[in-house]
Motif scaffolding. Structure first.
Motif, PDB file in Angstrom:
ATOM      1  N   PHE A   1      29.175  35.321   5.506  1.00  0.00           N
ATOM      2  CA  PHE A   1      28.949  36.684   5.044  1.00  0.00           C
ATOM      3  C   PHE A   1      30.212  37.120   4.325  1.00  0.00           C
ATOM      4  CE2 PHE A   1      29.827  41.181   5.957  1.00  0.00           C
ATOM      5  CZ  PHE A   1      28.733  41.775   5.338  1.00  0.00           C
ATOM      6  N   MET A   2      30.083  37.844   3.212  1.00  0.00           N
ATOM      7  CA  MET A   2      31.248  38.324   2.477  1.00  0.00           C
ATOM      8  C   MET A   2      31.045  39.777   2.060  1.00  0.00           C
ATOM      9  SD  MET A   2      30.567  36.617  -1.204  1.00  0.00           S
ATOM     10  CE  MET A   2      29.278  35.474  -0.804  1.00  0.00           C
TER      11      MET A   2
ATOM     12  N   ASN B   1      38.223  40.123  -7.924  1.00  0.00           N
ATOM     13  CA  ASN B   1      37.586  40.509  -6.670  1.00  0.00           C
ATOM     14  C   ASN B   1      38.471  40.176  -5.477  1.00  0.00           C
ATOM     15  OD1 ASN B   1      35.229  41.226  -8.064  1.00  0.00           O
ATOM     16  ND2 ASN B   1      34.382  39.181  -7.860  1.00  0.00           N
ATOM     17  N   PHE B   2      38.456  41.049  -4.500  1.00  0.00           N
ATOM     18  CA  PHE B   2      39.127  40.817  -3.223  1.00  0.00           C
ATOM     19  C   PHE B   2      38.052  40.919  -2.141  1.00  0.00           C
ATOM     20  CE2 PHE B   2      42.105  42.838  -6.132  1.00  0.00           C
ATOM     21  CZ  PHE B   2      43.135  41.914  -6.138  1.00  0.00           C
ATOM     22  N   LEU B   3      37.793  39.804  -1.461  1.00  0.00           N
ATOM     23  CA  LEU B   3      36.685  39.745  -0.518  1.00  0.00           C
ATOM     24  C   LEU B   3      37.150  39.257   0.852  1.00  0.00           C
ATOM     25  CD1 LEU B   3      34.239  37.947  -2.945  1.00  0.00           C
ATOM     26  CD2 LEU B   3      34.067  40.317  -2.256  1.00  0.00           C
ATOM     27  N   ALA B   4      36.542  39.807   1.879  1.00  0.00           N
ATOM     28  CA  ALA B   4      36.720  39.305   3.243  1.00  0.00           C
ATOM     29  C   ALA B   4      35.484  38.474   3.563  1.00  0.00           C
ATOM     30  CB  ALA B   4      36.854  40.458   4.224  1.00  0.00           C
ATOM     31  N   ALA B   5      35.687  37.300   4.171  1.00  0.00           N
ATOM     32  CA  ALA B   5      34.563  36.413   4.481  1.00  0.00           C
ATOM     33  C   ALA B   5      34.612  36.004   5.940  1.00  0.00           C
ATOM     34  CB  ALA B   5      34.608  35.179   3.596  1.00  0.00           C
ATOM     35  N   TRP B   6      33.436  35.903   6.521  1.00  0.00           N
ATOM     36  CA  TRP B   6      33.282  35.449   7.901  1.00  0.00           C
ATOM     37  C   TRP B   6      32.392  34.224   7.846  1.00  0.00           C
ATOM     38  CZ3 TRP B   6      31.292  39.105  12.349  1.00  0.00           C
ATOM     39  CH2 TRP B   6      31.346  38.436  13.565  1.00  0.00           C
ATOM     40  N   ILE B   7      32.995  33.047   8.079  1.00  0.00           N
ATOM     41  CA  ILE B   7      32.265  31.787   8.059  1.00  0.00           C
ATOM     42  C   ILE B   7      31.881  31.457   9.495  1.00  0.00           C
ATOM     43  CG2 ILE B   7      32.356  29.326   7.569  1.00  0.00           C
ATOM     44  CD1 ILE B   7      34.490  31.657   5.575  1.00  0.00           C
TER      45      ILE B   7
ATOM     46  N   GLY C   1      34.914  49.548 -11.770  1.00  0.00           N
ATOM     47  CA  GLY C   1      35.140  48.931 -10.473  1.00  0.00           C
ATOM     48  C   GLY C   1      33.841  48.339  -9.974  1.00  0.00           C
ATOM     49  N   ASN C   2      33.936  47.485  -8.975  1.00  0.00           N
ATOM     50  CA  ASN C   2      32.730  46.910  -8.404  1.00  0.00           C
ATOM     51  C   ASN C   2      32.873  46.813  -6.898  1.00  0.00           C
ATOM     52  OD1 ASN C   2      32.771  43.900  -7.283  1.00  0.00           O
ATOM     53  ND2 ASN C   2      34.316  43.993  -8.896  1.00  0.00           N
ATOM     54  N   TYR C   3      31.739  46.787  -6.233  1.00  0.00           N
ATOM     55  CA  TYR C   3      31.702  46.362  -4.839  1.00  0.00           C
ATOM     56  C   TYR C   3      30.525  45.441  -4.691  1.00  0.00           C
ATOM     57  CZ  TYR C   3      28.327  50.220  -4.097  1.00  0.00           C
ATOM     58  OH  TYR C   3      27.274  51.078  -4.175  1.00  0.00           O
ATOM     59  N   GLN C   4      30.622  44.572  -3.704  1.00  0.00           N
ATOM     60  CA  GLN C   4      29.581  43.572  -3.528  1.00  0.00           C
ATOM     61  C   GLN C   4      29.511  43.107  -2.084  1.00  0.00           C
ATOM     62  OE1 GLN C   4      30.732  39.869  -5.718  1.00  0.00           O
ATOM     63  NE2 GLN C   4      32.375  41.193  -6.432  1.00  0.00           N
ATOM     64  N   VAL C   5      28.352  42.612  -1.727  1.00  0.00           N
ATOM     65  CA  VAL C   5      28.117  42.055  -0.401  1.00  0.00           C
ATOM     66  C   VAL C   5      27.208  40.850  -0.601  1.00  0.00           C
ATOM     67  CG1 VAL C   5      26.177  43.611   0.067  1.00  0.00           C
ATOM     68  CG2 VAL C   5      27.414  42.597   1.969  1.00  0.00           C
ATOM     69  N   GLY C   6      27.429  39.802   0.178  1.00  0.00           N
ATOM     70  CA  GLY C   6      26.627  38.614  -0.042  1.00  0.00           C
ATOM     71  C   GLY C   6      26.551  37.692   1.155  1.00  0.00           C
ATOM     72  N   LEU C   7      25.669  36.713   1.026  1.00  0.00           N
ATOM     73  CA  LEU C   7      25.463  35.678   2.032  1.00  0.00           C
ATOM     74  C   LEU C   7      25.547  34.327   1.347  1.00  0.00           C
ATOM     75  CD1 LEU C   7      22.299  37.171   3.756  1.00  0.00           C
ATOM     76  CD2 LEU C   7      24.632  37.237   4.640  1.00  0.00           C
ATOM     77  N   GLY C   8      25.959  33.319   2.102  1.00  0.00           N
ATOM     78  CA  GLY C   8      26.022  31.980   1.539  1.00  0.00           C
ATOM     79  C   GLY C   8      26.011  30.933   2.618  1.00  0.00           C
TER      80      GLY C   8
ATOM     81  N   TRP D   1      39.360  36.017   0.265  1.00  0.00           N
ATOM     82  CA  TRP D   1      39.090  35.380  -1.018  1.00  0.00           C
ATOM     83  C   TRP D   1      39.554  36.265  -2.158  1.00  0.00           C
ATOM     84  CZ3 TRP D   1      33.224  34.183  -0.015  1.00  0.00           C
ATOM     85  CH2 TRP D   1      33.121  33.177   0.953  1.00  0.00           C
ATOM     86  N   MET D   2      40.210  35.644  -3.127  1.00  0.00           N
ATOM     87  CA  MET D   2      40.545  36.325  -4.375  1.00  0.00           C
ATOM     88  C   MET D   2      39.814  35.571  -5.482  1.00  0.00           C
ATOM     89  SD  MET D   2      44.208  37.388  -6.000  1.00  0.00           S
ATOM     90  CE  MET D   2      44.671  35.780  -6.585  1.00  0.00           C
ATOM     91  N   GLU D   3      39.009  36.306  -6.253  1.00  0.00           N
ATOM     92  CA  GLU D   3      38.182  35.677  -7.273  1.00  0.00           C
ATOM     93  C   GLU D   3      38.453  36.278  -8.648  1.00  0.00           C
ATOM     94  OE1 GLU D   3      34.223  34.863  -4.548  1.00  0.00           O
ATOM     95  OE2 GLU D   3      34.250  36.603  -5.895  1.00  0.00           O
ATOM     96  N   THR D   4      38.346  35.442  -9.670  1.00  0.00           N
ATOM     97  CA  THR D   4      38.411  35.905 -11.052  1.00  0.00           C
ATOM     98  C   THR D   4      37.090  35.530 -11.725  1.00  0.00           C
ATOM     99  OG1 THR D   4      39.572  33.874 -11.643  1.00  0.00           O
ATOM    100  CG2 THR D   4      40.916  35.832 -11.278  1.00  0.00           C
TER     101      THR D   4
END
Length: 193
Positions: free
Chosen positions: A119-120, A102-108, A141-148, A76-79
């Motif tokens: 999970f991202m 943001n540049f995120l890896a996601a596992w659906i 800079g940022n880092y993040q982790v999340g659930l959805g 995922w690329m997010e603005t």
């Protein structure tokens, strides 16, 4: 000189046609949400509340039907744009917000009775337009982790609900370097393009 608009139109038409053809491997989403930094969480010493607008472009890498890594793996690329609605240390300032990439890896994970959980994890650069005392720099800079969870509404239309831990700091490039550790909630929907 007159051929340039025609070439541009042909290029745009072919781009949109290829995007429509690759709809199974690419999709776009729009999210609205908000969050707040939590005083005392790590070194965070101020409360900053935001309303967030986020555009996501997703690319499916691969799907696996069996084994412990089954599910869909995506990039995922997010603005994101975070508009500051309250800053505990700067009530009367003209704070606007924070914009990032943001540049995120996601596992659906596979479909369940309540949708597709995921999970991202990731991060990226951010530009802090607001004058947030403690952050110490406009470039951060940022880092993040999340659930959805994704809920399928129709054949290609989804609604997402997400929660994220979100960390912002200036990466030690300036002093002071007090981070903003936040919890953010989002609701999103798939866009038709």
């Amino acid at each position: 000189m007159k051929t340039r608009p025609a070439i541009l139109l042909i290029y745009l038409a072919s781009t949109f046609a290829s995007l429509a053809e690759e709809a199974k491997t690419h999709y776009n989403q729009l999210f609205l949400g908000g969050g707040t930094s939590i005083k005392g969480f790590g070194d965070t010493d101020q409360e900053v509340r935001t309303v967030d607008i986020l555009f996501r472009h997703a690319r499916v890498f691969y799907e696996k039907d069996a084994g412990w890594i089954r599910g869909r793996h995506e990039f995922w690329m997010e603005t994101p744009l975070s508009i500051i609605v309250e800053d505990s240390d700067n009530q009367d300032s003209n704070d606007f917000g924070i914009i990032g990439l943001n540049f995120l890896a996601a596992w659906i994970f596979p479909q369940t009775a309540i949708g597709e959980p995921y999970f991202m994890i990731g991060g990226g650069p951010e530009y802090v337009m607001a004058d947030i005392e403690g952050v110490g720099s406009d470039i951060c800079g940022n880092y993040q982790v999340g659930l959805g969870t994704k809920f399928m509404v129709s054949g290609t239309h989804e609604v997402n609900l997400e929660i994220r831990y979100h960390h912002i700091s200036n990466l030690g490039m300036a002093e002071p370097n007090v981070p903003l550790n936040s919890v953010k909630f989002f609701v999103g929907t798939t866009l038709p393009f």
